[in-house]
Design a protein around this motif. Structure first.
Motif, mmCIF file in Angstrom:
data_model
loop_
_atom_site.group_PDB
_atom_site.id
_atom_site.type_symbol
_atom_site.label_atom_id
_atom_site.label_comp_id
_atom_site.label_asym_id
_atom_site.label_seq_id
_atom_site.Cartn_x
_atom_site.Cartn_y
_atom_site.Cartn_z
ATOM 1 N N ALA A 1 57.940 27.379 -14.645
ATOM 2 C CA ALA A 1 58.333 26.844 -13.333
ATOM 3 C C ALA A 1 58.142 25.338 -13.324
ATOM 4 O O ALA A 1 57.103 24.831 -13.764
ATOM 5 C CB ALA A 1 57.522 27.491 -12.215
ATOM 6 N N LYS A 2 59.150 24.625 -12.851
ATOM 7 C CA LYS A 2 59.014 23.178 -12.667
ATOM 8 C C LYS A 2 58.146 22.911 -11.439
ATOM 9 O O LYS A 2 58.266 23.593 -10.413
ATOM 10 C CB LYS A 2 60.386 22.535 -12.497
ATOM 11 N N LEU A 3 57.290 21.922 -11.539
ATOM 12 C CA LEU A 3 56.406 21.622 -10.428
ATOM 13 C C LEU A 3 57.197 21.162 -9.202
ATOM 14 O O LEU A 3 56.827 21.460 -8.072
ATOM 15 C CB LEU A 3 55.388 20.554 -10.830
ATOM 16 N N SER A 4 58.292 20.449 -9.423
ATOM 17 C CA SER A 4 59.105 19.984 -8.303
ATOM 18 C C SER A 4 59.632 21.159 -7.484
ATOM 19 O O SER A 4 59.727 21.090 -6.261
ATOM 20 C CB SER A 4 60.275 19.135 -8.810
ATOM 21 N N SER A 5 59.961 22.263 -8.161
ATOM 22 C CA SER A 5 60.429 23.454 -7.465
ATOM 23 C C SER A 5 59.314 24.093 -6.649
ATOM 24 O O SER A 5 59.521 24.525 -5.511
ATOM 25 C CB SER A 5 60.990 24.451 -8.476
ATOM 26 N N LEU A 6 58.100 24.146 -7.217
ATOM 27 C CA LEU A 6 56.966 24.719 -6.496
ATOM 28 C C LEU A 6 56.595 23.848 -5.297
ATOM 29 O O LEU A 6 56.281 24.353 -4.215
ATOM 30 C CB LEU A 6 55.777 24.869 -7.434
ATOM 31 N N LYS A 7 56.641 22.531 -5.470
ATOM 32 C CA LYS A 7 56.291 21.620 -4.378
ATOM 33 C C LYS A 7 57.264 21.721 -3.224
ATOM 34 O O LYS A 7 56.896 21.547 -2.055
ATOM 35 C CB LYS A 7 56.240 20.179 -4.891
ATOM 36 N N GLY B 1 50.718 26.512 -4.997
ATOM 37 C CA GLY B 1 52.101 26.537 -5.456
ATOM 38 C C GLY B 1 52.302 27.484 -6.619
ATOM 39 O O GLY B 1 53.301 28.222 -6.679
ATOM 40 N N ILE B 2 51.352 27.511 -7.553
ATOM 41 C CA ILE B 2 51.445 28.396 -8.710
ATOM 42 C C ILE B 2 51.421 29.855 -8.271
ATOM 43 O O ILE B 2 52.006 30.728 -8.917
ATOM 44 C CB ILE B 2 50.300 28.084 -9.695
ATOM 45 N N GLY B 3 50.761 30.133 -7.144
ATOM 46 C CA GLY B 3 50.683 31.496 -6.628
ATOM 47 C C GLY B 3 52.028 32.080 -6.246
ATOM 48 O O GLY B 3 52.128 33.286 -5.982
ATOM 49 N N ALA B 4 53.090 31.261 -6.206
ATOM 50 C CA ALA B 4 54.425 31.763 -5.885
ATOM 51 C C ALA B 4 55.117 32.391 -7.093
ATOM 52 O O ALA B 4 56.161 33.026 -6.959
ATOM 53 C CB ALA B 4 55.289 30.617 -5.344
ATOM 54 N N ILE B 5 54.557 32.232 -8.304
ATOM 55 C CA ILE B 5 55.147 32.806 -9.513
ATOM 56 C C ILE B 5 54.851 34.300 -9.547
ATOM 57 O O ILE B 5 53.707 34.713 -9.335
ATOM 58 C CB ILE B 5 54.575 32.116 -10.766
ATOM 59 N N PRO B 6 55.846 35.159 -9.797
ATOM 60 C CA PRO B 6 55.599 36.608 -9.838
ATOM 61 C C PRO B 6 54.494 36.965 -10.823
ATOM 62 O O PRO B 6 54.470 36.499 -11.958
ATOM 63 C CB PRO B 6 56.951 37.188 -10.286
ATOM 64 N N GLY B 7 53.547 37.796 -10.365
ATOM 65 C CA GLY B 7 52.427 38.196 -11.200
ATOM 66 C C GLY B 7 51.230 37.291 -11.090
ATOM 67 O O GLY B 7 50.192 37.561 -11.707
ATOM 68 N N GLU C 1 54.308 18.065 -14.916
ATOM 69 C CA GLU C 1 55.758 18.240 -14.914
ATOM 70 C C GLU C 1 56.185 19.686 -14.715
ATOM 71 O O GLU C 1 57.132 19.969 -13.992
ATOM 72 C CB GLU C 1 56.341 17.717 -16.227
ATOM 73 N N SER C 2 55.476 20.616 -15.348
ATOM 74 C CA SER C 2 55.853 22.026 -15.256
ATOM 75 C C SER C 2 54.641 22.903 -15.549
ATOM 76 O O SER C 2 53.595 22.429 -15.997
ATOM 77 C CB SER C 2 56.990 22.349 -16.230
ATOM 78 N N GLY D 1 66.954 17.533 -1.179
ATOM 79 C CA GLY D 1 68.042 17.032 -2.008
ATOM 80 C C GLY D 1 67.761 15.648 -2.542
ATOM 81 O O GLY D 1 66.663 15.092 -2.372
ATOM 82 N N ASP D 2 68.762 15.073 -3.195
ATOM 83 C CA ASP D 2 68.699 13.719 -3.741
ATOM 84 C C ASP D 2 69.750 12.862 -3.052
ATOM 85 O O ASP D 2 70.912 13.270 -2.936
ATOM 86 C CB ASP D 2 68.958 13.717 -5.248
ATOM 87 N N ILE D 3 69.327 11.703 -2.618
ATOM 88 C CA ILE D 3 70.265 10.772 -2.001
ATOM 89 C C ILE D 3 70.158 9.425 -2.715
ATOM 90 O O ILE D 3 69.142 9.115 -3.341
ATOM 91 C CB ILE D 3 69.984 10.586 -0.487
#
Length: 760
Positions: free
Chosen positions: A127-133, A143-149, A200-201, A710-712
């Motif tokens: 998992a990328k940290l940006s996705s968890l954040k 944030g890591i707690g969102a990963i299955p298992g 980073e991840s 998003g990105d602007i």
């Protein structure tokens, strides 16, 4: 002296000759042969790469001789993975990439063969940290707690430890900067001591990884990948800021990194500050506030046949220890009782490349200083039940903390990657630690001690053909624990000296079969072990945050487990499905249980051993239908059951959980809005009725979460933004793994988090 000069000339000549080796080529779309720009071409093992230009051309210079994996990745295309043998002079590799709606795959670095996720024999979550954040978690662990298992044992918001398939603390090993993190993991009442800045991840090995990492990895590994250095001859920088409405949490940071032809550096600063969090009833949980300061630095050097880097991380955390819902305040300074934890992490990694083989040397030092200040040390403040900030500043520098522990750990990991022979990739290595624990406070949890550990391992990956891969390995570990006596013999609180040795042989076997182009099956069988920790062997006492008087057992033996994992995956352009199952048998499982007696009005708990079994798994799907590739429908379900041989349930087993998410992603060519995304998810946690002897059942609950980002591009700068809302309906609930559950304290209520990251 003459021989030294001749040797130096030979080395320089070797490097000079190798520096002439280059790889170049062209990257295009396999469907229409159009050139692809901005494709990342990367050698994971060399940590070296390039970006294709507007004509699709790329060039990578100064490559060592040998055979290496190479990866090319670009949004909207299937990640390319292959191997190439670099010969003297110019080398050429043209790459045709296949358009695909499947998200880009990443190279797994927590296992030694640098394979893509789909190529790895062992199933590893990435998992990328940006996705968890973007999901609004206030801390890295949440944030890591969102990963299955994966779940989290928490004490409020600021203190949390990862749980992998029902196992936590010393059964889950954490790696950061390429070295094992040692910070008194036996204690659940303090966190990791690692800030998300510069991470980073995240990779998660769910199952025994003792083959690769030794003791404490019997339940799994949480591997934190630090941010990479900038590409050659480039400079990057960023500033970031986020705000959480529930905790009035402020997080800010800045970083810069630059690379030349050979030398490179990076620097990152971050700060975090939160007030007491509010539950779903609107009441703030007294003294759940926390603040954190973090510094990360890195210096690297890369020549043709040598790559070396040094990283340093300093983290200071001030963590309030919540005990009740009382005084309502928005103070940011922790009240008594509180912890002050300093972590110094210094690591170095050097890779030396030979002809078709390489030597990987990782050295590390971790200095962990853990102090706890308690109410009885500052009785002058008890009358009001409040500590004024100006007084508290002096207390933070007070050297007479009730608990003052200093843990110094030196570790090493030397691995030799043998030349590839007949499709066999083989790694042999030696790992070890030298650790000292010292006490300087009036209270102790564990005595002064020295721990020494050494392990020898060998593992090989055999690529039979396009559809069949095997992996196996063996390992031997030896650990010595030598603790000093504490107190006076015959008096209350005396802890006898201890000298123990623990040995273990472990092995692993894995098989991956590409049943079809879309369908993959994996089976892994592995053993793992864990030597008892100092708390389990020697502890005698209680302190703030435990709510119990713990008595160790010097006669404990190794925990030894055997786990079988089965993973099935189906993946095509429009649909992904996975099914993971596991069965984990643990001999001599160590657990703590109440004795029914009391010391100083505190319940006494003893450490015991009994065989145990855990089993369960995860199932999920991901739908992204064509031509609506922007639409993503995701669902995952996880379950764990843990039992002692007597039939009694294990404590701290996470409840079954179902997460359903609707997500949209748009990639635009607009000059202002580069891309955007949004999600809505419902996280349903079911009733946990299978509880340990000293636990109570926990009712189920559902949480509604949402967000967009998003990105602007503005004023020639790229900015990433996200706004997320957690527990939108302000549900009043208590998680089963909350350590505040026994006091009836609620978890966090509704919170909104806004974050922005500006690339300079």
């Amino acid at each position: 002296m003459k021989n030294y000069v001749l040797s130096l000339i030979c080395v320089l000549t070797f490097i000079s000759l190798n520096s002439q080796n280059t790889l170049s080529g062209k990257i295009n779309n396999s469907e229409n042969q159009e050139a692809l720009e901005q494709v990342s071409v990367y050698f994971p093992q060399l940590e070296k790469g390039s970006i294709s230009d507007s004509a699709g051309n790329y060039t990578i210079d100064a490559l060592p001789l040998g055979t290496y994996n190479i990866v090319a990745s670009y949004i909207g295309f299937q990640t390319y993975s292959g191997s190439i043998t670099i010969k003297k002079g110019s080398n050429t590799l043209n790459i045709s990439m296949l358009p695909s709606a499947i998200e880009m795959e990443e190279v797994i670095v927590s296992t030694p063969f640098h394979k893509l996720e789909r190529e790895n024999v062992m199933k590893v979550e990435f998992a990328k940290l940006s996705s968890l954040k973007s999901q609004g978690a206030p801390t890295l662990v949440e944030g890591i707690g969102a990963i299955p298992g994966v779940d989290v044992v928490s004490t409020g918001v600021g203190i949390g430890k990862p749980v992998i398939r029902g196992l936590t603390s010393n059964r889950v090993l954490v790696y950061t900067q390429g070295i094992r993190l040692e910070n008194q993991q036996f204690g659940a009442e303090h966190g990791l001591g690692v800030n998300e800045a510069g991470i980073e991840s995240v990779e998660v090995i769910k199952g025994p990884a003792s083959l690769l990492y030794g003791s404490d990895a019997m339940g799994g590994v949480l591997y934190l990948n630090p941010e990479k250095f900038a590409m050659s001859n480039s400079t990057e920088g960023d500033i970031n800021f986020s705000y959480n409405t529930n905790t009035q949490g402020i997080s800010s940071g800045a970083g810069i990194k630059s690379s030349g032809d050979k030398f490179k550096y990076l620097l990152r600063l971050a700060g975090v500050s939160h007030v007491d969090y509010a539950g779903g009833d609107g009441e703030r949980v007294t003294n759940s506030r926390f603040n954190e300061k973090d510094l990360k630095m890195g210096l690297g050097y890369q020549a043709t046949s040598l790559k070396s880097e040094i990283r340093y991380n300093y983290n200071r955390s001030n963590l309030g220890i919540p005990e009740s819902v009382g005084l309502q305040t928005t103070s940011r300074t922790p009240d008594l009782p509180y912890q002050k934890i300093d972590n110094h992490i210094l690591s170095s990694n050097t890779k030396i490349f030979f002809n078709n083989s390489n030597l990987d040397i990782t050295l590390g030092y971790i200095g962990n200083i853990r102090k706890e200040f308690e109410d009885h040390d500052h009785e002058e403040h008890e009358e009001e039940g409040e500590v004024h900030e100006e007084e508290h500043e002096g207390e933070e520098d007070h050297e007479d903390a009730a608990l003052n522990m200093k843990l110094n750990t030196f570790n090493y990991n030397v691995q030799y990657h043998l030349p590839v022979w007949n499709r066999f990739e083989t790694v042999v290595g030696v790992q070890g630690i030298h650790q000292t624990n010292e006490n300087f406070g009036e209270e102790i949890l564990i005595p002064d001690a020295t721990t020494q550990d050494i392990g020898f391992m060998g593992t090989t990956h055999f690529h039979l053909n396009q559809n069949n891969d095997f992996q196996l390995g063996l390992r031997f570990d030896h650990r010595n624990i030598d603790s000093r006596a504490y107190g006076t013999f015959g008096e209350e609180g005396y802890i006898a000296p201890l000298q123990k040795n623990f040995n273990s042989f472990n092995g692993a076997f894995g098989y991956k079969n590409n049943i079809s182009e879309q369908f993959t099956g994996r089976i892994n069988i592995a053993t793992g072990f864990r030597a008892p920790n100092l708390a389990e062997l020697t502890s005698y006492g209680s302190h703030e945050g435990t709510n119990r008087f713990e008595i160790g057992n010097a006669n404990l033996s190794n925990e030894q487990n055997l786990q079988i994992d089965l993973a099935l995956e189906f993946k095509n352009e429009h649909y992904e499905f996975f099914l993971n199952g596991f069965h984990n048998s643990i001999n001599n499982y160590i657990y703590i249980a109440p004795s029914g007696t009391f010391i100083d009005e505190t319940a006494v708990y003893n450490y015991l051993q009994e065989d145990a079994t855990l089993y369960g798994g995860e199932i999920g799907f991901h739908l992204h239908p064509h031509p609506y590739d922007w639409l993503h429908i995701e669902s995952s379900y996880q379950t764990v059951i843990g039992e002692l041989r007597s039939g009694e349930s294990l404590p701290l087993i996470p409840a079954n959980n179902l997460t359903n998410t609707l997500r949209v992603e748009f990639f635009n060519s607009d000059a202002f809005l580069l891309n955007s995304n949004a999600f809505v998810s419902v996280n349903t946690t079911f009733k946990q009725g299978n509880v340990g002897a000293f636990e109570t059942e926990t009712p189920g609950y559902s949480l509604l979460n949402a967000g967009f980002g998003g990105d602007i591009k503005f004023l020639k700068k790229t900015m990433n933004f996200n706004l997320s809302a957690n527990n939108l309906l302000n549900k009043e609930y208590i998680a089963h793994l909350s350590r505040l559950k026994t006091d009836g304290i609620l978890n966090m209520g509704r919170s909104f988090t806004f974050g922005i990251n500006i690339l300079l």
